[in-house]
Write an enzyme that holds these catalytic residues in place. Structure first.
Site, PDB file in Angstrom:
ATOM      1  N   GLU A 186      43.439  40.526  35.178  1.00  0.00           N
ATOM      2  CA  GLU A 186      42.170  41.098  34.728  1.00  0.00           C
ATOM      3  C   GLU A 186      42.257  41.832  33.390  1.00  0.00           C
ATOM      4  O   GLU A 186      41.325  41.779  32.593  1.00  0.00           O
ATOM      5  CB  GLU A 186      41.611  42.056  35.793  1.00  0.00           C
ATOM      6  CG  GLU A 186      41.129  41.377  37.064  1.00  0.00           C
ATOM      7  CD  GLU A 186      39.835  40.598  36.867  1.00  0.00           C
ATOM      8  OE1 GLU A 186      39.150  40.817  35.854  1.00  0.00           O
ATOM      9  OE2 GLU A 186      39.515  39.760  37.729  1.00  0.00           O
ATOM     10  N   ASP A 195      35.507  42.488  29.238  1.00  0.00           N
ATOM     11  CA  ASP A 195      34.424  41.548  29.576  1.00  0.00           C
ATOM     12  C   ASP A 195      33.104  41.938  28.911  1.00  0.00           C
ATOM     13  O   ASP A 195      32.074  42.080  29.576  1.00  0.00           O
ATOM     14  CB  ASP A 195      34.267  41.452  31.103  1.00  0.00           C
ATOM     15  CG  ASP A 195      33.321  40.335  31.532  1.00  0.00           C
ATOM     16  OD1 ASP A 195      33.153  39.383  30.756  1.00  0.00           O
ATOM     17  OD2 ASP A 195      32.753  40.427  32.636  1.00  0.00           O
TER      18      ASP A 195
END
Length: 204
Positions: free
Chosen positions: A92, A105
Site C-alpha cells: 500500500e 492515492d
C-alpha cells in the site's frame, strides 16, 4: 507427574502464543503466484512473480523495521499474523515511503495501510497504533465476509480472500483461483501474500 504438568503448561503457553496471531490462518501455508508484471514494472524489475514480490519487500524492509514493534503489537492484539500486516503496508505505501504527509492515492488513502477516506473515517496518526488497528480491523471484517461467503474454504484460503477483498471488496471475490481479477494490477492478494512470507522470514 510434576514433569508432565510442566510440559502440559509449556504446551499450553506455546499454543497460546501461536493462536495470538494465527486466528485467521497461517500465511506460510498460502499458495501464491506473487506480483504481476504490471506491479513489477514500475518498480524497475524485469521479472515478475514471487521473486519480484520478495525483492520489493526487501527494499521496504529497512523502513518497515521502524514499525516492527508496533506491527507485532497490533497483530497480537487482534490475533492477525503481523507478517500479513507488513505485507499490506509494503504493497500500500512502501512502508510510508510512497506517502506525502501521510496520504496517498491522490489524497484518498491515509496512512501506512492506506485506509480509504471515501469508505472509512481515518483515525490516529498515519503511522501510529490507532491507524494500524483500524486498518487491521478493516482486514478482519473482510476476512469475516469471505468466511461467510465461502464457508468451505480452508482458513488460509479465507485469509487470502480477505486480503484480496481489502483492496477490491468482498463482492469482487467470486472464486479462489480468480479472486485477484479486478484488484489493482490483478495480483493484490498474491503479491501481498508473497511479501508477507518474506517478512515472516524476517521476524514479523
Amino acid at each position: 507427574m510434576h514433569l508432565m504438568l510442566v510440559l502440559l503448561g509449556l504446551a499450553a503457553l506455546l499454543g497460546t502464543s501461536q493462536s495470538q496471531t494465527g486466528c485467521y490462518g497461517v500465511v506460510n501455508r498460502i499458495d501464491t503466484t506473487g506480483a504481476s508484471c504490471e506491479t513489477a514494472k514500475p518498480e524497475k524489475l524485469n521479472y515478475c512473480g514471487v521473486a519480484a514480490s520478495r525483492m520489493i519487500a526487501e527494499r521496504d524492509l529497512r523502513s518497515m523495521d521502524r514499525y516492527k514493534t508496533l506491527i507485532k503489537k497490533v497483530g497480537q492484539k487482534l490475533c492477525v499474523d503481523p507478517a500479513v500486516i507488513a505485507g499490506i503496508i509494503s504493497r500500500e505505501s512502501h512502508a510510508g515511503k510512497a506517502l506525502k504527509n501521510g496520504w496517498g492515492d491522490n489524497g484518498n488513502g491515509f496512512g501506512l495501510m492506506q485506509v480509504d477516506k471515501r469508505s472509512h473515517t481515518p483515525v490516529g496518526e498515519w503511522n501510529g497504533e490507532r491507524h494500524l488497528t483500524q486498518g487491521t480491523e478493516i482486514l478482519i471484517s473482510m476476512i469475516k465476509k469471505i468466511q461467510k461467503k465461502f464457508p468451505r474454504w480452508t482458513k488460509e484460503q479465507q485469509l487470502k480472500g480477505g486480503i484480496s477483498a481489502y483492496n477490491a471488496g468482498s463482492g469482487n471475490v467470486r472464486s479462489y483461483e480468480r479472486m485477484d481479477i479486478g484488484t489493482t494490477h490483478n495480483d493484490y492478494a498474491n503479491d501481498v501474500v508473497a511479501r508477507a512470507q518474506y517478512y515472516k522470514q524476517h521476524g514479523y
